[in-house]
Every structure is written in structure tokens, then in C-alpha cells.
Design an enzyme around this catalytic site. Structure first.
Site, mmCIF file in Angstrom:
data_model
loop_
_atom_site.group_PDB
_atom_site.id
_atom_site.type_symbol
_atom_site.label_atom_id
_atom_site.label_comp_id
_atom_site.label_asym_id
_atom_site.label_seq_id
_atom_site.Cartn_x
_atom_site.Cartn_y
_atom_site.Cartn_z
ATOM 1 C CE LYS A 175 -1.129 2.156 3.560
ATOM 2 N NZ LYS A 175 -1.585 2.629 4.885
ATOM 3 C CB CYS A 214 -24.693 7.261 2.565
ATOM 4 S SG CYS A 214 -23.913 6.488 1.136
#
Length: 378
Positions: A227, A307
Site C-alpha cells: 500500500k 449517504c
């Protein structure tokens, strides 16, 4: 058990002076000793006894030389290359583009911690290109298991502790205690103190004091994983080599049902995403979903009521129900009669108050993303 060396030792015969006898000897050490033997020689006329001095030497045979080993010395283990693609690509989820655009639209109106204190902000305080790239790498190394606010403060304090500029040479010259004190607020700061100094030495010795340009070389540094490597390449070198998947990207893409079956590790998530997500979206998806996870789709207590995907497009969305609660209020009223005493009357009124109740996070969601229980919000 050691075996004794065997050698032959000569000595004159006791019966005749012209005869020499040979006998085996089992002496280990090399010694030189003398022995006096009595040799009797007889004749018809006289009997004479002669004392003869005989020197015996025993020699030790050298042990056989050890055979040279045919085994070659073990070579240093080379790190495995980072996989970049799946043998069988993961199919693109249905309607993923609509979901992605909706998240992008919501993020346009939200300022998340990653927008102002992410790893891309560390390089803005440096002027030298090498220092800019190195400060980005240091920020990524400190960000593991740490909130962006804490990471940003630690990078600023570390820069001040090493003389005002984050460079490879400055980190190498700095005392370990000074680095530890500067970053002591981040998670696993003791281990990261060692990693930063070891990485700086390796960059000086093998990479001309600069950040490498490949993910495999970056992962050879202590404390750097895939990552961090892919994000460092994107920010420091503007190279699109892969997707940086952290816990936010891993959690949100599983909640959206983009992985069949659900992935268990960020690396599985990365390979799945890279197999179907368009290449031009690889550099931005981490920043997009990290900010979305920090503000709306949190690991615990996500704000599904805020959301836009809770309209049925997100399979993990929780329904927010409203419950009415009676609230009793009272007040006192004074009543005065012209012909009587003053009377106080207490009136009670019932008021309905609607409260939003959110159920506890479903166990099924924990099965999709089990790391949520122990993940730190960043």
C-alpha cells in the site's frame, strides 16, 4: 571415541643381536623415549651381559583431512515480487460506475482529514525534490494505524527535530531518541523509529539517497508494504503502478458488494480492483474512499442516513427508523377568585418527540469485513 594411531616400532631381538624385531605401537602423542634392554649373548667360554641403549620413536599419524563440503553457502533470501494481476480477472460489479460517480459527487462537498493532512501534504514543506519524495515516504510509514491528524503533527515535529528539512542524511545523523520523541504519538512509534533510520541508511547505500521508482524496491525497505509503495510512487514520482488499498478501501468496497466472494485482506482487494477498474481511476480511488470512510462510511456507526447510496444501491446500508416518545411537561397556573383565596393549578401536556434509532451494526457486516472490530479510524 578417538582411535589411536598405529605405527611399527623396531627393536633388536633378545636372543640374537643380528635380528631386528618389528612390533605395532599404539602411541598417540609424538614422544621420544629411551629404553635400556639387557641383551644376553652366550658363548662356550664366557657369559657376557651387555646393556644396549635403544631409542624408540613413535609417530602419530595425522587425522585425515576433512572433505570439503559440497553444499553451497546460503544466499540472502530475495524478496518475492509483488503480484500485479490475477490469473483469472475478477468481473466488474454491475452498476459500479454509477456508485463510483455518486461517491465522487458526495466527496466534492466534504472536506475530510485526508484532504488537508494526507501523505501528499508532507512534500509541500520541502523545496529539494529528493526531500519532497523522502518526506512523502516518511509520512506513509508513520500513517499506519494512526489518524491523519496525528501523522501530520508527527511529520512536522520530526522535521523540526532533524534541523528543519526531512532528508535522508538528516535522519541518519539524528539521535534515535530525538526521532522517537518526535513521533511518539503515532502507533507503534518504537518500531517505526527503527524502520525510519534503517530505511534511510538503505536509501543512502543502495539508492543514492532517493526514493526508488519500483514497488519491489520500495517494499525492500524496512516497514514499507505494498500500500505504501504504490501510494509513494503515485505521489512522489507520479507513477501509476497499482492501487494503494488500506482498511478504508478494503472495508467500503466489501460493503458495496464489489468482491465475490468477499475479500479477507487488502492485498486480495487490490488485485480484484486492478483486474477490472479502469487504469485512469487507480491513482484517485484511495484518496476518494479514504475521505468517504473518514466522514460517512465509518468503520463503526456509518452515517447511512447521510449517504445517497442508502436508496438501495448499497447492500450494506442500514435503515434508519423513527420512534415516537411521549414527553410530559407541566406548568403551573395561578387562578385568583375575587371572593376566595388564590389557587395554583398544575397542567400536564404530552408532547410527541420523534427520535432516530439506528440498530447495532449487523453481524453479517462483520463477516464481510471482520477487521472492522479492531480497526482504528483514520
Amino acid at each position: 571415541m578417538k582411535r589411536k594411531a598405529t605405527s611399527l616400532v623396531s627393536r633388536p631381538s633378545q636372543f640374537h643381536a643380528a635380528v631386528t624385531l618389528f612390533e605395532p605401537s599404539e602411541e598417540v602423542a609424538t614422544v621420544r623415549r629411551s629404553k635400556r634392554l639387557k641383551v644376553e649373548s652366550t658363548s662356550d667360554s664366557t657369559k657376557r651381559v651387555k646393556t644396549v641403549k635403544v631409542e624408540e620413536e613413535s609417530t602419530t599419524l595425522a587425522p585425515p583431512a576433512a572433505r570439503p563440503s559440497k553444499r553451497k553457502p546460503a544466499s540472502p533470501r530475495k524478496p518475492k515480487p509483488i503480484p500485479t494481476a490475477l490469473e483469472t480477472p475478477h468481473p466488474a460489479p454491475p452498476n459500479w460506475s454509477d456508485t463510483y460517480d455518486t461517491i465522487k459527487k458526495m466527496r466534492a462537498h466534504i472536506v475530510a482529514p485526508v484532504d488537508t493532512m494526507g501523505c501528499d501534504q508532507a512534500q509541500l514543506k520541502e523545496t529539494d525534490p529528493k526531500c519532497q519524495r523522502f518526506s512523502t515516504l516518511v509520512s506513509l510509514m508513520l500513517s499506519s494505524q494512526t489518524k491523519d491528524e496525528v501523522t501530520d503533527a508527527a511529520v512536522a515535529k520530526l522535521r523540526e527535530a532533524v534541523g528543519g528539512s526531512l532528508s535522508v542524511d538528516a535522519i541518519i545523523r539524528a539521535d534515535e531518541s530525538a526521532i522517537a520523541e518526535a513521533i511518539c504519538k503515532v502507533g507503534f512509534w518504537r518500531r517505526k523509529t527503527q524502520y525510519i533510520q534503517q530505511a534511510a541508511r538503505k536509501l543512502r547505500d543502495e539508492f543514492d539517497s532517493d526514493v526508488p521508482k519500483t514497488a519491489d524496491e520500495l517494499c525492500s525497505l524496512p516497514g514499507v508494504g505494498p500500500k505504501m509503495a504504490f501510494l509513494a510512487l503515485q505521489v512522489a514520482w507520479k507513477l501509476n503502478a497499482g492501487i494503494g488499498v488500506d482498511v478504508h478501501v478494503h472495508r467500503i468496497t466489501n460493503r458495496l458488494g464489489w468482491h465475490k466472494p468477499p475479500t479477507k485482506t487488502p492485498e486480495e482487494t487490490r488485485l480484484n480492483l486492478q483486474s477490472w477498474l479502469p487504469l485512469e481511476l487507480h491513482p484517485e480511488i484511495n484518496h476518494l474512499l479514504v475521505g468517504f470512510g473518514q466522514t460517512i462510511c465509518a468503520p463503526i456507526g456509518p452515517k447511512c442516513d447521510q449517504c445517497e447510496l442508502s436508496d438501495g444501491r448499497c447492500p450494506s446500508a442500514r435503515k434508519v427508523t423513527k420512534a415516537s416518545v411521549k414527553k410530559t411537561s407541566s406548568r403551573k397556573v395561578s387562578v385568583t377568585s375575587p371572593s376566595g383565596p388564590k389557587i395554583e393549578v398544575e397542567l400536564e401536556a404530552d408532547t410527541k418527540v420523534e427520535l432516530e434509532t439506528v440498530p447495532v451494526l449487523d453481524d453479517a457486516l462483520y463477516q464481510i469485513a471482520p477487521e472492522i472490530k479492531k480497526e482504528e479510524t483514520s
